[in-house]
Scaffold this motif. Structure first.
Motif, mmCIF file in Angstrom:
data_model
loop_
_atom_site.group_PDB
_atom_site.id
_atom_site.type_symbol
_atom_site.label_atom_id
_atom_site.label_comp_id
_atom_site.label_asym_id
_atom_site.label_seq_id
_atom_site.Cartn_x
_atom_site.Cartn_y
_atom_site.Cartn_z
ATOM 1 N N LYS A 2 31.600 34.976 43.541
ATOM 2 C CA LYS A 2 32.581 33.933 43.809
ATOM 3 C C LYS A 2 33.800 34.098 42.909
ATOM 4 O O LYS A 2 34.928 33.876 43.329
ATOM 5 C CB LYS A 2 31.969 32.548 43.604
ATOM 6 N N TYR A 4 34.977 36.825 41.736
ATOM 7 C CA TYR A 4 35.771 37.943 42.266
ATOM 8 C C TYR A 4 36.633 37.482 43.436
ATOM 9 O O TYR A 4 37.816 37.810 43.520
ATOM 10 C CB TYR A 4 34.841 39.089 42.699
ATOM 11 N N GLU A 5 36.040 36.705 44.346
ATOM 12 C CA GLU A 5 36.786 36.211 45.496
ATOM 13 C C GLU A 5 37.908 35.279 45.064
ATOM 14 O O GLU A 5 39.010 35.320 45.613
ATOM 15 C CB GLU A 5 35.848 35.496 46.470
ATOM 16 N N GLU A 6 37.625 34.421 44.072
ATOM 17 C CA GLU A 6 38.655 33.509 43.575
ATOM 18 C C GLU A 6 39.799 34.287 42.935
ATOM 19 O O GLU A 6 40.965 33.961 43.137
ATOM 20 C CB GLU A 6 38.046 32.520 42.573
ATOM 21 N N ALA A 8 40.622 37.429 43.568
ATOM 22 C CA ALA A 8 41.332 38.152 44.635
ATOM 23 C C ALA A 8 42.256 37.212 45.399
ATOM 24 O O ALA A 8 43.393 37.573 45.733
ATOM 25 C CB ALA A 8 40.325 38.807 45.583
ATOM 26 N N GLU A 9 41.776 36.005 45.653
ATOM 27 C CA GLU A 9 42.596 35.012 46.361
ATOM 28 C C GLU A 9 43.812 34.633 45.533
ATOM 29 O O GLU A 9 44.922 34.514 46.059
ATOM 30 C CB GLU A 9 41.738 33.777 46.666
#
Length: 176
Positions: A2, A4-6, A8-9
């Motif tokens: 999560k 990583y996704e945050e 990246a976002e």
């Protein structure tokens, strides 16, 4: 995962912001002022001209590299959105085809019902011709049946008109 996704976002938001800003009037003004200042510094004797050109070339090259990356990210995101839209359009077209088939089936059913109604009316007329004039109650029933058949026929005609409207709308959607 999560985190990583945050991250990246967040980076995507920053990249989108930079890409938007680079294509704006304030960016044009800032770059123009930066270049003017860069060329004024050697004229004022504050920096050697060769050194200024070396630094300016390096800064502009780095900016170009990052801009190319940001622009490619925007292109990739746009491409994904276009693919999603194409899938939605294909789904809508399939739905329209299914609705068209359903309307055709309903139209066929209505035609069959109309034929049945006509047959019933003919049978009623034959019965009326054959029956005795003294049998008024039977005649009244037949008149009521005819009235119901006529009413049903009008309702079926209204349904046919509505189906035709739907068919016309489907054709308009297909043309769009």
């Amino acid at each position: 995962m999560k985190k990583y996704e945050e991250r990246a976002e967040a980076l995507e938001k920053i990249a989108n912001g930079i890409t938007w800003w680079i294509g704006s009037i304030p960016s044009l003004i800032v770059h123009t002022l930066f270049f003017m200042t860069s060329f004024l510094l050697p004229l004022l004797g504050l920096v050697d001209f060769d050194k200024m050109l070396l630094i300016l070339t390096t800064v502009v090259s780095l900016e170009a590299i990052y801009l190319a990356i940001f622009i490619q990210m925007s292109v990739n995101k746009s491409h994904e959105k276009i693919e999603d839209i194409q899938e939605d359009i294909e789904d809508i077209q399939e739905d329209i085809e299914e609705i068209s088939e359903d309307i055709e089936e309903i139209s066929e059913d209505i035609e069959e019902i109309n034929e049945d109604i006509e047959d019933i009316q003919e049978d009623i007329e034959e019965i009326n011709e054959e029956e005795d004039e003294d049998d008024h109650s039977e005649r009244a029933k037949n008149v009521m049946l005819k009235s119901n058949v006529s009413s049903n026929k009008n309702e079926i005609k209204a349904l046919k008109d509505k189906i035709q409207e739907l068919q016309d709308k489907i054709d308009e959607l297909k043309n769009e």
